[in-house]
Design a protein around this motif. Structure first.
Motif, short mmCIF file in Angstrom:
data_model
loop_
_atom_site.label_atom_id
_atom_site.label_comp_id
_atom_site.label_asym_id
_atom_site.label_seq_id
_atom_site.Cartn_x
_atom_site.Cartn_y
_atom_site.Cartn_z
N VAL A 297 0.53 -8.72 18.13
CA VAL A 297 1.07 -9.67 17.16
C VAL A 297 0.84 -9.14 15.75
CG1 VAL A 297 0.75 -11.68 18.66
CG2 VAL A 297 -1.06 -11.04 17.09
N GLN A 298 1.74 -9.50 14.86
CA GLN A 298 1.59 -9.10 13.46
C GLN A 298 0.48 -9.92 12.83
OE1 GLN A 298 5.22 -8.95 11.25
NE2 GLN A 298 4.17 -8.71 9.27
N MET A 299 -0.48 -9.23 12.22
CA MET A 299 -1.62 -9.89 11.56
C MET A 299 -1.89 -9.20 10.24
SD MET A 299 -4.24 -10.63 14.71
CE MET A 299 -5.14 -11.90 13.85
N ASP A 300 -1.03 -9.41 9.28
CA ASP A 300 -1.23 -8.81 7.96
C ASP A 300 -2.49 -9.37 7.33
OD1 ASP A 300 1.13 -7.41 8.29
OD2 ASP A 300 2.34 -8.95 7.33
N GLY A 301 -3.17 -8.55 6.55
CA GLY A 301 -4.36 -9.01 5.84
C GLY A 301 -5.67 -8.62 6.52
N ASP B 128 -8.50 -5.93 8.02
CA ASP B 128 -8.96 -4.62 7.59
C ASP B 128 -8.37 -3.57 8.53
OD1 ASP B 128 -10.47 -5.65 5.54
OD2 ASP B 128 -12.31 -5.75 6.72
N GLY B 129 -7.82 -2.51 7.98
CA GLY B 129 -7.28 -1.44 8.81
C GLY B 129 -5.86 -1.74 9.28
N PHE B 130 -5.35 -0.86 10.14
CA PHE B 130 -3.99 -1.00 10.64
C PHE B 130 -3.90 -1.92 11.85
CE2 PHE B 130 -3.13 3.50 8.91
CZ PHE B 130 -2.75 3.00 7.68
N ALA B 131 -4.97 -2.01 12.63
CA ALA B 131 -4.92 -2.83 13.84
C ALA B 131 -6.31 -3.34 14.18
CB ALA B 131 -4.37 -2.01 15.01
N CYS B 132 -6.34 -4.37 15.01
CA CYS B 132 -7.63 -4.90 15.47
C CYS B 132 -7.46 -5.44 16.88
CB CYS B 132 -8.13 -6.00 14.54
SG CYS B 132 -7.18 -7.53 14.62
N ILE C 16 -5.39 -9.88 22.75
CA ILE C 16 -4.47 -9.83 21.62
C ILE C 16 -4.83 -8.63 20.75
CG2 ILE C 16 -3.70 -11.00 19.52
CD1 ILE C 16 -4.37 -13.66 20.99
N ILE C 17 -3.82 -7.86 20.40
CA ILE C 17 -3.97 -6.74 19.49
C ILE C 17 -3.24 -7.15 18.21
CG2 ILE C 17 -3.53 -4.29 19.07
CD1 ILE C 17 -5.34 -4.88 21.55
N GLY C 18 -3.97 -7.17 17.10
CA GLY C 18 -3.37 -7.50 15.81
C GLY C 18 -2.89 -6.24 15.12
N LEU C 19 -1.70 -6.28 14.55
CA LEU C 19 -1.13 -5.13 13.86
C LEU C 19 -0.84 -5.51 12.41
CD1 LEU C 19 -0.17 -2.22 14.38
CD2 LEU C 19 2.09 -3.17 14.85
N ASN C 20 -1.42 -4.76 11.50
CA ASN C 20 -1.26 -5.03 10.07
C ASN C 20 -0.05 -4.26 9.56
OD1 ASN C 20 -1.53 -5.43 7.33
ND2 ASN C 20 -3.73 -5.05 7.29
N VAL C 21 1.13 -4.83 9.74
CA VAL C 21 2.38 -4.18 9.35
C VAL C 21 2.42 -3.96 7.83
CG1 VAL C 21 4.90 -4.42 9.33
CG2 VAL C 21 3.58 -5.13 11.34
N GLU C 22 1.91 -4.92 7.09
CA GLU C 22 1.89 -4.82 5.63
C GLU C 22 1.14 -3.56 5.18
OE1 GLU C 22 -0.61 -7.53 2.97
OE2 GLU C 22 1.39 -8.45 2.88
N ALA C 23 -0.03 -3.32 5.75
CA ALA C 23 -0.83 -2.14 5.39
C ALA C 23 -0.14 -0.85 5.82
CB ALA C 23 -2.21 -2.22 6.02
N LEU C 24 0.50 -0.88 6.97
CA LEU C 24 1.22 0.31 7.44
C LEU C 24 2.36 0.67 6.48
CD1 LEU C 24 1.20 -0.67 11.18
CD2 LEU C 24 0.31 1.49 10.31
N LEU C 25 3.14 -0.33 6.10
CA LEU C 25 4.26 -0.08 5.19
C LEU C 25 3.77 0.30 3.79
CD1 LEU C 25 6.70 -2.92 6.30
CD2 LEU C 25 6.77 -0.48 6.90
N ALA C 26 2.67 -0.30 3.36
CA ALA C 26 2.10 0.05 2.05
C ALA C 26 1.66 1.52 2.03
CB ALA C 26 0.93 -0.86 1.72
N SER C 27 1.16 2.00 3.15
CA SER C 27 0.74 3.41 3.23
C SER C 27 1.93 4.36 3.11
CB SER C 27 0.00 3.67 4.54
OG SER C 27 -1.21 2.97 4.55
N VAL C 28 3.08 3.92 3.57
CA VAL C 28 4.29 4.73 3.41
C VAL C 28 4.71 4.73 1.94
CG1 VAL C 28 6.76 4.91 3.99
CG2 VAL C 28 5.10 4.36 5.77
N VAL C 29 4.64 3.56 1.31
CA VAL C 29 5.03 3.43 -0.10
C VAL C 29 4.17 4.32 -0.99
CG1 VAL C 29 5.14 1.84 -2.07
CG2 VAL C 29 6.00 1.12 0.16
N VAL C 30 2.86 4.35 -0.76
CA VAL C 30 1.98 5.19 -1.58
C VAL C 30 1.89 6.62 -1.08
CG1 VAL C 30 0.60 3.25 -2.42
CG2 VAL C 30 -0.14 4.49 -0.39
N LYS C 31 2.73 6.92 -0.07
CA LYS C 31 2.89 8.28 0.45
C LYS C 31 1.64 8.84 1.13
CE LYS C 31 6.48 9.28 -2.91
NZ LYS C 31 7.69 9.07 -2.35
N ASP C 32 0.86 7.96 1.79
CA ASP C 32 -0.22 8.46 2.64
C ASP C 32 0.39 9.17 3.85
OD1 ASP C 32 -2.24 7.51 1.03
OD2 ASP C 32 -2.55 5.67 2.19
#
Length: 133
Positions: free
Chosen positions: A35-39, A41-45, A57-73
């Motif tokens: 499930v999507q769980m933005d906010g 710590d980290g990319f998943a929990c 349940i596996i939480g996925l921080n989609v917001e953090a993943l996309l932010a890492s693309v934006v800042v070019k990590d």
């Protein structure tokens, strides 16, 4: 039959009971829901107080993943592999909990590294490109 736990002949059926308990655990279904769980710590929990009942349940921080693309990590092309890697890491923790094994990030990281190494070799043999994470 000698009991591996005590090293002697079982009087009661302690070994048989242990074996039945292990089989009971193994026969359980394991259901993992991502499930999507933005906010978080980290990319998943991994979060599930009921993993031993076969539900996790596996939480996925989609917001953090996309932010890492934006800042070019990493690039957008790396995203599917990083998501898969993050989910796999947490699923292994869920399986540790389900099978009542001590949590070990070190073992999980080692297993994932071995997985990457194995499939990188297979991809190389097929001339397929696999990004290094």
């Amino acid at each position: 039959m000698i009991c591996p736990r005590s090293g002697s002949m079982p009087r009661h059926s302690a070994c048989a009971d242990m074996k039945k308990e292990k089989l009971r655990i193994i026969r359980k279904k394991v259901n993992a829901r991502v499930v999507q769980m933005d906010g978080i710590d980290g990319f998943a929990c991994y979060l599930s107080p009921s993993a031993r009942k076969g539900k996790t349940i596996i939480g996925l921080n989609v917001e953090a993943l996309l932010a890492s693309v934006v800042v070019k990590d990493f690039t957008v092309k790396d995203l599917p592999y990083i998501v898969a890697d993050s989910i796999m890491h947490e699923v292994i923790h869920a399986l540790e909990d389900w099978s009542r094994v001590q949590f070990s990030n070190k073992k999980v990281d080692k297993l994932i590294a071995e997985y990457r190494k194995h499939y990188a070799k297979a991809a190389q043999a097929k001339k397929t490109v696999v990004p290094s994470l």
